[in-house]
Design an enzyme around this catalytic site. Sequence first.
Site, PDB file in Angstrom:
ATOM      1  N   SER A  81       0.806  -1.219   0.000  1.00  0.00           N
ATOM      2  CA  SER A  81       0.000   0.000   0.000  1.00  0.00           C
ATOM      3  C   SER A  81       0.842   1.272   0.000  1.00  0.00           C
ATOM      4  O   SER A  81       0.351   2.343  -0.317  1.00  0.00           O
ATOM      5  CB  SER A  81      -0.962   0.000   1.194  1.00  0.00           C
ATOM      6  OG  SER A  81      -0.255   0.169   2.393  1.00  0.00           O
ATOM      7  N   LYS A  83      -0.046   4.782   6.765  1.00  0.00           N
ATOM      8  CA  LYS A  83      -0.580   5.603   5.676  1.00  0.00           C
ATOM      9  C   LYS A  83      -0.093   7.047   5.793  1.00  0.00           C
ATOM     10  O   LYS A  83       0.388   7.463   6.830  1.00  0.00           O
ATOM     11  CB  LYS A  83      -2.115   5.620   5.749  1.00  0.00           C
ATOM     12  CG  LYS A  83      -2.786   4.288   5.484  1.00  0.00           C
ATOM     13  CD  LYS A  83      -2.832   3.949   3.999  1.00  0.00           C
ATOM     14  CE  LYS A  83      -3.667   2.706   3.751  1.00  0.00           C
ATOM     15  NZ  LYS A  83      -3.124   1.512   4.456  1.00  0.00           N
TER      16      LYS A  83
END
Lengths: 198, 198
Positions: free
Chosen positions: B118, B156
């Site tokens: 990711s 993230k």
Amino acid sequence: MLTPAQQRTLDFIRQYYAREGFAPTLAEITLGLGISSKGSMHKQVQALAEAGAIHLTPGRKRGIELIDEVESQALTIPLLGRIAAGHPIEAIPDQENLNIAEFLLGPGRFALLVQGDSMIDAGILDGDTVIIRRQETADDGDIVVALIDDESATLKRFHRRVGNKLELAPENKSLRPLVFEAHRVRIQGVLVGQLRTY
Amino acid sequence: MLTPAQQRTLDFIRQYYAREGFAPTLAEITLGLGISSKGSMHKQVQALAEAGAIHLTPGRKRGIELIDEVESQALTIPLLGRIAAGHPIEAIPDQENLNIAEFLLGPGRFALLVQGDSMIDAGILDGDTVIIRRQETADDGDIVVALIDDESATLKRFHRRVGNKLELAPENKSLRPLVFEAHRVRIQGVLVGQLRTY
DNA sequence: GAGGATAGAGAACATTAGGAGAACATTCAA
DNA sequence: TTGAATGTTCTCCTAATGTTCTCTATCCTC
């Protein structure tokens, strides 16, 4: 302070040992280094022993022992676990600490600061530091530091090509691989680590 | 102090030594610095020895030894310089060693193993280790470890959004940012380093 | 300009490191 | 026990390399 021949010899012994799990014979070293006299090699190995780089058991076959480098000082950081998007952090059993020294330090290693985006698809960004282990040969697919025409250095992925040619491939879709005659390229080391700070 | 020519010479010797594992010859130094007289270089090297920057074994080939500021040698790795595709390796003045400890370690830091792709566009690949500094707040644009609903953790990029909302954005073109109410997200730390071994 | 410090060119010479190869001694596994 | 594999000890050779000179050419400061 080792001489070049001694350094080559030591590097070879280390590599051989890592690969086979036991020490090479004099004949194997001479063969591996492209020499033809085991008598001369005996001299080199003796010199290495005197320099304290190895230990010898006289007379014994494969009687070379590597001497551990300075025990890597405790340089650890707690390893909490594994993180994957959308899951709780999963603990890793039996490995609560990560020894960074063991990962990145070692004989014959050095660091380079990477400039440019040519390896970006391999996750090596502009400004990253890479750890290189010195060696003059590489396996197909290794990422290497190569010296072209003894002048310009470059970090690329290494491939053998037919006809005694080598390919140095960037990991960046917008750049093209370069193909060189083998004699123009000198490998200086292979990539063993990479690190970045924010 | 050292004269400019002496400094250049010393830098070259350091770089050569880290790269090759042994000292250069006078001829190699002259070549590397674009000079043509090894006699003159001999003078430079003598001067360096007198200045205490190196140690010389007279008569010996490659008889230059660097004088270590021994310190925490186990925790450092020689930093050769900057590598950019198509250029020689350029030495970095006043920084010939990289201290891994201060690079990555520090109070309140821990490591996590990254699983998944990711963050691949930020150069963080599956299997990389990231170094996180524990803290509960983050600046806009930081990469953070966040706990969502006290349950699932994720790495993230962090952005504030209007209306007391937060965005957690992956760095992967095929994934979409997620937006949460601020109270659902607890920041556990921010990314301060990343490392990978091959 | 004089004088010193710094750099460098280039030639002549002395020594070292690395290697060849033969002969011999020892180890070790079948 | 025995022989092939391997280590040890020589002697010799030579290209690579360090050492020592003498000359020039810039700078800089006074």
